[in-house]
Design a protein around this motif. Sequence first.
Motif, PDB file in Angstrom:
ATOM      1  N   ALA A 231     -19.009  -6.302  -6.376  1.00 15.76           N
ATOM      2  CA  ALA A 231     -17.890  -6.903  -7.037  1.00 15.76           C
ATOM      3  C   ALA A 231     -16.879  -7.374  -6.249  1.00 15.76           C
ATOM      4  O   ALA A 231     -16.323  -6.670  -5.503  1.00 15.76           O
ATOM      5  CB  ALA A 231     -17.274  -5.735  -8.027  1.00 15.76           C
ATOM      6  N   PRO A 232     -16.316  -8.978  -6.582  1.00 19.23           N
ATOM      7  CA  PRO A 232     -15.432  -9.348  -5.712  1.00 19.23           C
ATOM      8  C   PRO A 232     -13.997  -8.166  -6.094  1.00 19.23           C
ATOM      9  O   PRO A 232     -13.785  -7.765  -7.045  1.00 19.23           O
ATOM     10  CB  PRO A 232     -15.009 -10.378  -6.564  1.00 19.23           C
ATOM     11  CG  PRO A 232     -16.524 -11.075  -7.105  1.00 19.23           C
ATOM     12  CD  PRO A 232     -17.063  -9.531  -7.505  1.00 19.23           C
ATOM     13  N   THR A 233     -13.484  -7.719  -4.735  1.00 21.60           N
ATOM     14  CA  THR A 233     -12.474  -6.786  -4.880  1.00 21.60           C
ATOM     15  C   THR A 233     -11.227  -7.060  -4.187  1.00 21.60           C
ATOM     16  O   THR A 233     -11.100  -7.703  -3.009  1.00 21.60           O
ATOM     17  CB  THR A 233     -12.888  -5.530  -4.174  1.00 21.60           C
ATOM     18  OG1 THR A 233     -14.147  -5.243  -4.987  1.00 21.60           O
ATOM     19  CG2 THR A 233     -12.011  -4.494  -4.337  1.00 21.60           C
ATOM     20  N   ILE A 234     -10.117  -6.938  -4.602  1.00 24.13           N
ATOM     21  CA  ILE A 234      -8.592  -7.353  -4.030  1.00 24.13           C
ATOM     22  C   ILE A 234      -8.222  -5.810  -3.479  1.00 24.13           C
ATOM     23  O   ILE A 234      -7.921  -4.981  -4.343  1.00 24.13           O
ATOM     24  CB  ILE A 234      -7.712  -7.688  -5.044  1.00 24.13           C
ATOM     25  CG1 ILE A 234      -8.418  -9.220  -5.590  1.00 24.13           C
ATOM     26  CG2 ILE A 234      -6.389  -7.988  -4.428  1.00 24.13           C
ATOM     27  CD1 ILE A 234      -7.605  -9.672  -6.803  1.00 24.13           C
ATOM     28  N   LEU A 235      -8.058  -5.798  -2.225  1.00 26.10           N
ATOM     29  CA  LEU A 235      -7.498  -4.638  -1.631  1.00 26.10           C
ATOM     30  C   LEU A 235      -5.836  -4.623  -1.454  1.00 26.10           C
ATOM     31  O   LEU A 235      -5.438  -5.644  -0.804  1.00 26.10           O
ATOM     32  CB  LEU A 235      -8.151  -4.286  -0.249  1.00 26.10           C
ATOM     33  CG  LEU A 235      -9.497  -4.166  -0.126  1.00 26.10           C
ATOM     34  CD1 LEU A 235     -10.333  -4.271   1.258  1.00 26.10           C
ATOM     35  CD2 LEU A 235      -9.888  -3.176  -0.839  1.00 26.10           C
ATOM     36  N   MET A 236      -5.233  -3.553  -1.963  1.00 24.75           N
ATOM     37  CA  MET A 236      -3.636  -3.873  -1.682  1.00 24.75           C
ATOM     38  C   MET A 236      -3.090  -2.729  -0.903  1.00 24.75           C
ATOM     39  O   MET A 236      -3.722  -1.339  -1.179  1.00 24.75           O
ATOM     40  CB  MET A 236      -3.077  -3.930  -3.210  1.00 24.75           C
ATOM     41  CG  MET A 236      -1.533  -4.361  -3.108  1.00 24.75           C
ATOM     42  SD  MET A 236      -0.473  -4.111  -4.680  1.00 24.75           S
ATOM     43  CE  MET A 236      -0.179  -2.020  -4.290  1.00 24.75           C
ATOM     44  N   HIS A 237      -2.042  -2.953  -0.226  1.00 22.61           N
ATOM     45  CA  HIS A 237      -1.326  -2.132   0.382  1.00 22.61           C
ATOM     46  C   HIS A 237      -0.300  -1.109  -0.265  1.00 22.61           C
ATOM     47  O   HIS A 237       0.536  -2.029  -0.894  1.00 22.61           O
ATOM     48  CB  HIS A 237      -0.877  -2.523   1.868  1.00 22.61           C
ATOM     49  CG  HIS A 237       0.026  -1.331   2.455  1.00 22.61           C
ATOM     50  ND1 HIS A 237       1.268  -1.292   2.039  1.00 22.61           N
ATOM     51  CD2 HIS A 237      -0.402  -0.409   3.401  1.00 22.61           C
ATOM     52  CE1 HIS A 237       1.859   0.027   2.892  1.00 22.61           C
ATOM     53  NE2 HIS A 237       0.965   0.330   3.634  1.00 22.61           N
ATOM     54  N   MET A 238      -0.459   0.177  -0.630  1.00 17.96           N
ATOM     55  CA  MET A 238       0.645   1.052  -0.948  1.00 17.96           C
ATOM     56  C   MET A 238       0.717   2.206  -0.120  1.00 17.96           C
ATOM     57  O   MET A 238      -0.119   2.890   0.082  1.00 17.96           O
ATOM     58  CB  MET A 238       0.359   1.422  -2.648  1.00 17.96           C
ATOM     59  CG  MET A 238       1.512   2.279  -3.233  1.00 17.96           C
ATOM     60  SD  MET A 238       0.863   2.615  -4.925  1.00 17.96           S
ATOM     61  CE  MET A 238      -0.747   3.294  -4.923  1.00 17.96           C
ATOM     62  N   ARG A 239       2.162   2.572  -0.073  1.00 16.64           N
ATOM     63  CA  ARG A 239       2.493   3.791   0.616  1.00 16.64           C
ATOM     64  C   ARG A 239       2.708   4.997  -0.247  1.00 16.64           C
ATOM     65  O   ARG A 239       3.646   4.706  -1.137  1.00 16.64           O
ATOM     66  CB  ARG A 239       3.650   3.410   1.597  1.00 16.64           C
ATOM     67  CG  ARG A 239       4.002   4.705   2.398  1.00 16.64           C
ATOM     68  CD  ARG A 239       4.818   4.728   3.513  1.00 16.64           C
ATOM     69  NE  ARG A 239       3.781   4.083   4.688  1.00 16.64           N
ATOM     70  CZ  ARG A 239       4.382   3.942   6.000  1.00 16.64           C
ATOM     71  NH1 ARG A 239       5.281   4.087   6.316  1.00 16.64           N
ATOM     72  NH2 ARG A 239       3.532   3.342   6.787  1.00 16.64           N
ATOM     73  N   GLY A 240       1.778   5.889  -0.189  1.00 13.64           N
ATOM     74  CA  GLY A 240       1.969   6.969  -1.109  1.00 13.64           C
ATOM     75  C   GLY A 240       1.357   6.668  -2.333  1.00 13.64           C
ATOM     76  O   GLY A 240       0.400   6.256  -2.647  1.00 13.64           O
ATOM     77  N   THR A 241       2.118   6.911  -3.630  1.00 13.49           N
ATOM     78  CA  THR A 241       1.531   6.894  -4.806  1.00 13.49           C
ATOM     79  C   THR A 241       2.713   6.348  -5.620  1.00 13.49           C
ATOM     80  O   THR A 241       3.945   6.196  -5.248  1.00 13.49           O
ATOM     81  CB  THR A 241       1.198   8.276  -5.731  1.00 13.49           C
ATOM     82  OG1 THR A 241       2.517   9.173  -5.714  1.00 13.49           O
ATOM     83  CG2 THR A 241       0.340   9.228  -4.680  1.00 13.49           C
ATOM     84  N   PRO A 242       2.383   5.995  -6.768  1.00 14.18           N
ATOM     85  CA  PRO A 242       3.554   5.592  -7.764  1.00 14.18           C
ATOM     86  C   PRO A 242       4.913   6.417  -7.830  1.00 14.18           C
ATOM     87  O   PRO A 242       6.025   5.836  -7.870  1.00 14.18           O
ATOM     88  CB  PRO A 242       3.069   5.024  -9.025  1.00 14.18           C
ATOM     89  CG  PRO A 242       1.602   4.753  -8.584  1.00 14.18           C
ATOM     90  CD  PRO A 242       1.204   5.634  -7.602  1.00 14.18           C
ATOM     91  N   GLN A 243       4.432   7.506  -7.831  1.00 13.08           N
ATOM     92  CA  GLN A 243       5.499   8.662  -7.910  1.00 13.08           C
ATOM     93  C   GLN A 243       6.499   8.895  -6.589  1.00 13.08           C
ATOM     94  O   GLN A 243       7.493   8.993  -6.759  1.00 13.08           O
ATOM     95  CB  GLN A 243       4.875   9.986  -8.268  1.00 13.08           C
ATOM     96  CG  GLN A 243       4.361   9.860  -9.851  1.00 13.08           C
ATOM     97  CD  GLN A 243       3.037   9.167  -9.840  1.00 13.08           C
ATOM     98  OE1 GLN A 243       2.055   9.135  -9.062  1.00 13.08           O
ATOM     99  NE2 GLN A 243       2.847   8.575 -10.931  1.00 13.08           N
ATOM    100  N   THR A 244       5.850   8.431  -5.652  1.00 13.65           N
ATOM    101  CA  THR A 244       6.418   8.910  -4.404  1.00 13.65           C
ATOM    102  C   THR A 244       6.752   7.757  -3.460  1.00 13.65           C
ATOM    103  O   THR A 244       7.273   7.969  -2.423  1.00 13.65           O
ATOM    104  CB  THR A 244       5.535  10.012  -3.457  1.00 13.65           C
ATOM    105  OG1 THR A 244       4.247   9.307  -2.999  1.00 13.65           O
ATOM    106  CG2 THR A 244       5.329  11.141  -4.150  1.00 13.65           C
ATOM    107  N   MET A 245       6.208   6.468  -3.542  1.00 14.88           N
ATOM    108  CA  MET A 245       6.008   5.327  -2.913  1.00 14.88           C
ATOM    109  C   MET A 245       7.519   4.935  -2.406  1.00 14.88           C
ATOM    110  O   MET A 245       7.536   4.093  -1.185  1.00 14.88           O
ATOM    111  CB  MET A 245       5.504   4.410  -3.347  1.00 14.88           C
ATOM    112  CG  MET A 245       5.796   3.775  -4.642  1.00 14.88           C
ATOM    113  SD  MET A 245       4.645   2.357  -5.339  1.00 14.88           S
ATOM    114  CE  MET A 245       5.640   1.968  -6.699  1.00 14.88           C
TER     115      MET A 245
END
Length: 372
Positions: A231-245
């Motif tokens: 599957a064509p895939t988009i890799l995004m950078h996120m530090r932590g989780t939505p709750q902690t980022m």
Amino acid sequence: MTSFQREASLRRGLADSTDRLYLRPLGLTEGEAAEAAIAAGHAVRLAGAARGFSLADLYLRKADGRILAVTATPAGLRDWAAAEGLTEKIESWLARLSMPRPDFAGLAMDRPQIMGVVNVTPDSFSDGGDFLKPDNATRQARALAEAGASILDIGGESTRPGSVDVSAAEEQARVVPVIRALAGEGARISIDSRRAAVMAAALDAGAGIVNDVTALTGDPDSLDLVAARQAPTILMHMRGTPQTMQNDPDYRFAPLDIYDYLEARVEACLAAGLPLSHIAIDPGIGFGKKVQHNLQLLSHLALFHGLGCPVLLGVSRKGFIGKLSRGEEPKRRVPGSLAAALEGVRQGVQMIRVHDVDETRQAFAVAQAMAG
């Protein structure tokens, strides 16, 4: 704290064998001006498009954390590299920066593509609740496609700062009916999810792209899934989780730190059997970044072409726009979204993820006409 030092010019002994080396294209031109400069040998083509760069920032990250930076022409870099025994590294960077990008999920990557956002959620930061009902979400997606979106990004979980997790079953129940309806009409669909079970159900329903804010680290099964499905895939950078980022995010130097992270995720995908032609990256504006980090990333977007795959930029209606302006609510951040999107296109970004497709398409049309 990282020590950042700008050098006046390239010189002998600037680099050593332990340095990490990066190139950030500068002196960007496009259209007829770019083609003329490339033909004359004054510029290097950027990502196979009608765009070139005549200068580059060379960054050298030292083992002790210091960063040295110096600006040079491609010819100057090559001469310096030959004298320093770094020709292979410089040529590898220049090759990755310049090589044509193959089609991604059937879309040409030599021109900017617009991804339209459809949040099938009650709590997304910008349009939460607007399209929670499947019929409303489907109508919105059709309107975005009619306005010019070549990809429809369907998500069933908000990942805004502080958002609340939903179960995989609930997320799947939100997105699958919408995806199935749109896929039956021939739409090109991405599933915005960090859960392998939701990705699988979405692909089964007709989605063709996986868009994961965790770069396939949020679920232990997701990497194997996309590799098995190719599957064509988009890799995004996120530090932590939505709750902690957003809990005081910090970086040594955000563009290089995030480049290193995404490079490692691309390599993980390659090792799992997903080819480079099926990978795109997203530096993750607003996900675990302060305003200054977002601005650093926006000014260094061309750096990420060094990964050799398409770059997606998501800036639409994000909080940093209001912080730089007058604190406008999300739906009043369209002008700032367009300004950031146009800067992304100027630096060769291949995909732009937006809520306001019609406005973005119009801005692109005018900018492209002015560039020839």
